[in-house]
Scaffold this motif. Structure first.
Motif, PDB file in Angstrom:
ATOM      1  N   ALA A   1      18.139  11.849  -2.952  1.00 52.04           N
ATOM      2  CA  ALA A   1      17.075  11.863  -1.952  1.00 52.04           C
ATOM      3  C   ALA A   1      16.548  10.440  -1.755  1.00 52.04           C
ATOM      4  O   ALA A   1      16.060   9.814  -2.702  1.00 52.04           O
ATOM      5  N   PRO A   2      16.630   9.909  -0.527  1.00 56.29           N
ATOM      6  CA  PRO A   2      16.209   8.523  -0.298  1.00 56.29           C
ATOM      7  C   PRO A   2      14.692   8.353  -0.338  1.00 56.29           C
ATOM      8  O   PRO A   2      13.945   9.268  -0.013  1.00 56.29           O
ATOM      9  N   LEU A   3      14.284   7.160  -0.708  1.00 51.30           N
ATOM     10  CA  LEU A   3      12.868   6.801  -0.744  1.00 51.30           C
ATOM     11  C   LEU A   3      12.221   7.040   0.619  1.00 51.30           C
ATOM     12  O   LEU A   3      11.200   7.711   0.715  1.00 51.30           O
ATOM     13  N   LEU A   4      12.798   6.496   1.654  1.00 45.39           N
ATOM     14  CA  LEU A   4      12.341   6.713   3.032  1.00 45.39           C
ATOM     15  C   LEU A   4      13.591   6.858   3.902  1.00 45.39           C
ATOM     16  O   LEU A   4      14.368   5.909   4.016  1.00 45.39           O
ATOM     17  N   PRO A   5      13.785   7.996   4.519  1.00 47.32           N
ATOM     18  CA  PRO A   5      14.996   8.207   5.305  1.00 47.32           C
ATOM     19  C   PRO A   5      14.856   7.740   6.763  1.00 47.32           C
ATOM     20  O   PRO A   5      15.222   8.459   7.690  1.00 47.32           O
ATOM     21  N   LEU A   6      14.273   6.569   6.942  1.00 39.74           N
ATOM     22  CA  LEU A   6      14.152   5.998   8.271  1.00 39.74           C
ATOM     23  C   LEU A   6      14.165   4.486   8.153  1.00 39.74           C
ATOM     24  O   LEU A   6      13.951   3.943   7.067  1.00 39.74           O
ATOM     25  N   ARG A   7      14.407   3.837   9.255  1.00 37.76           N
ATOM     26  CA  ARG A   7      14.448   2.378   9.266  1.00 37.76           C
ATOM     27  C   ARG A   7      13.024   1.842   9.359  1.00 37.76           C
ATOM     28  O   ARG A   7      12.250   2.260  10.227  1.00 37.76           O
ATOM     29  N   VAL A   8      12.707   0.896   8.490  1.00 41.24           N
ATOM     30  CA  VAL A   8      11.400   0.249   8.495  1.00 41.24           C
ATOM     31  C   VAL A   8      11.657  -1.261   8.446  1.00 41.24           C
ATOM     32  O   VAL A   8      12.241  -1.757   7.486  1.00 41.24           O
ATOM     33  N   GLU A   9      11.234  -1.958   9.468  1.00 40.63           N
ATOM     34  CA  GLU A   9      11.436  -3.405   9.541  1.00 40.63           C
ATOM     35  C   GLU A   9      10.344  -4.132   8.744  1.00 40.63           C
ATOM     36  O   GLU A   9       9.259  -3.595   8.523  1.00 40.63           O
ATOM     37  N   SER A  10      10.622  -5.368   8.374  1.00 45.84           N
ATOM     38  CA  SER A  10       9.708  -6.145   7.539  1.00 45.84           C
ATOM     39  C   SER A  10       8.371  -6.429   8.213  1.00 45.84           C
ATOM     40  O   SER A  10       7.372  -6.667   7.527  1.00 45.84           O
ATOM     41  N   ASP A  11       8.315  -6.386   9.545  1.00 47.24           N
ATOM     42  CA  ASP A  11       7.041  -6.640  10.218  1.00 47.24           C
ATOM     43  C   ASP A  11       6.069  -5.473  10.072  1.00 47.24           C
ATOM     44  O   ASP A  11       4.897  -5.594  10.423  1.00 47.24           O
ATOM     45  N   ARG A  12       6.520  -4.341   9.539  1.00 53.55           N
ATOM     46  CA  ARG A  12       5.662  -3.173   9.332  1.00 53.55           C
ATOM     47  C   ARG A  12       5.003  -3.161   7.956  1.00 53.55           C
ATOM     48  O   ARG A  12       4.072  -2.398   7.719  1.00 53.55           O
ATOM     49  N   LEU A  13       5.500  -3.984   7.025  1.00 49.44           N
ATOM     50  CA  LEU A  13       4.997  -3.958   5.652  1.00 49.44           C
ATOM     51  C   LEU A  13       4.595  -5.351   5.192  1.00 49.44           C
ATOM     52  O   LEU A  13       5.319  -6.320   5.416  1.00 49.44           O
ATOM     53  N   THR A  14       3.444  -5.426   4.531  1.00 50.13           N
ATOM     54  CA  THR A  14       2.979  -6.671   3.937  1.00 50.13           C
ATOM     55  C   THR A  14       2.822  -6.451   2.441  1.00 50.13           C
ATOM     56  O   THR A  14       2.063  -5.560   2.017  1.00 50.13           O
ATOM     57  N   LEU A  15       3.546  -7.234   1.651  1.00 48.61           N
ATOM     58  CA  LEU A  15       3.463  -7.104   0.198  1.00 48.61           C
ATOM     59  C   LEU A  15       2.083  -7.549  -0.272  1.00 48.61           C
ATOM     60  O   LEU A  15       1.655  -8.673  -0.017  1.00 48.61           O
ATOM     61  N   ARG A  16       1.367  -6.639  -0.932  1.00 52.77           N
ATOM     62  CA  ARG A  16       0.040  -6.948  -1.451  1.00 52.77           C
ATOM     63  C   ARG A  16       0.092  -7.340  -2.922  1.00 52.77           C
ATOM     64  O   ARG A  16      -0.614  -8.249  -3.353  1.00 52.77           O
ATOM     65  N   SER A  17       0.919  -6.610  -3.722  1.00 51.71           N
ATOM     66  CA  SER A  17       0.960  -6.947  -5.143  1.00 51.71           C
ATOM     67  C   SER A  17       2.256  -6.483  -5.784  1.00 51.71           C
ATOM     68  O   SER A  17       2.920  -5.574  -5.290  1.00 51.71           O
ATOM     69  N   VAL A  18       2.580  -7.150  -6.882  1.00 53.65           N
ATOM     70  CA  VAL A  18       3.703  -6.787  -7.742  1.00 53.65           C
ATOM     71  C   VAL A  18       3.145  -6.785  -9.152  1.00 53.65           C
ATOM     72  O   VAL A  18       2.484  -7.737  -9.572  1.00 53.65           O
ATOM     73  N   GLU A  19       3.413  -5.707  -9.857  1.00 51.62           N
ATOM     74  CA  GLU A  19       2.839  -5.568 -11.189  1.00 51.62           C
ATOM     75  C   GLU A  19       3.858  -4.917 -12.120  1.00 51.62           C
ATOM     76  O   GLU A  19       4.548  -3.978 -11.720  1.00 51.62           O
TER      77      GLU A  19
END
Length: 187
Positions: free
Chosen positions: A152-170
């Motif tokens: 089962a995929p994490l998100l079964p649709l295309r999401v371009e980088s302009d839709r997501l902004t990385l806020r944090s990595v932990e």
């Protein structure tokens, strides 16, 4: 302000479950510190699940046989389940069944959440519907050091980088927790 958050665990190559809909890969790992999850859950007022996730939780936790465990897992938070079928409900659990598109249900979710957040527990298809409708505010992924051949995929649709902004990595134990803010389509 109520936020809609998709928070889940994923393999390195983006699967939520294997080909048999199993999470054995996840439970083979030492879990992150429980206080991280508890801190997140304290801000949640409503849970949202698809029927596959709901049925998996019922079976894995044996909630129909041991309904008292529901409260330990979710407290008194309402759980909305998107389904087109009739499904069982553990005694004493606040489970509300809805069907169809996510857009007409969002106000009911916000009303039930009050000032707290809405947690899209899973699966990826349901989270994708919230994202496509412009209703998802945050994606938080606990990436495990595991790769699967399929599932089962994490998100079964295309999401371009302009839709997501990385806020944090932990780092939380063996997991890398990535938190992204979703950029609205009306930018």
């Amino acid at each position: 302000m109520t936020r809609v958050i998709f928070y889940t665990a994923s393999t390195l190559n983006g699967f939520l479950a294997d080909e048999r809909n199993s999470l054995d890969w996840l439970f083979a790992l030492e879990p992150p510190p429980p206080e991280e999850y508890e801190r997140f859950l304290d801000r949640v007022g409503v849970l949202v699940e698809g029927s596959t996730t709901y049925e998996w939780v019922l079976a894995f936790e044996r909630l129909l046989e041991e309904p008292i465990k529901w409260g330990a897992l979710y407290g008194d938070r309402p759980t909305f389940v998107f389904t087109s079928r009739e499904l069982p409900v553990p005694e004493g659990a606040d489970v509300r069944f809805v069907s169809g598109d996510v857009q007409p249900v969002i106000e009911r979710l916000r009303d039930a959440a009050g000032s707290r957040d809405i947690w899209v527990v899973g699966g990826g298809d349901l989270a994708g519907q919230f994202l496509a409708a412009g209703l998802l505010d945050e994606i938080r992924i606990a990436v495990a050091p595991v790769a699967l051949a399929g599932g089962a995929p994490l998100l079964p649709l295309r999401v371009e980088s302009d839709r997501l902004t990385l806020r944090s990595v932990e780092q939380q134990g063996q997991f890398a927790v990535l938190t992204y803010d979703v950029v609205s389509d009306d930018r």
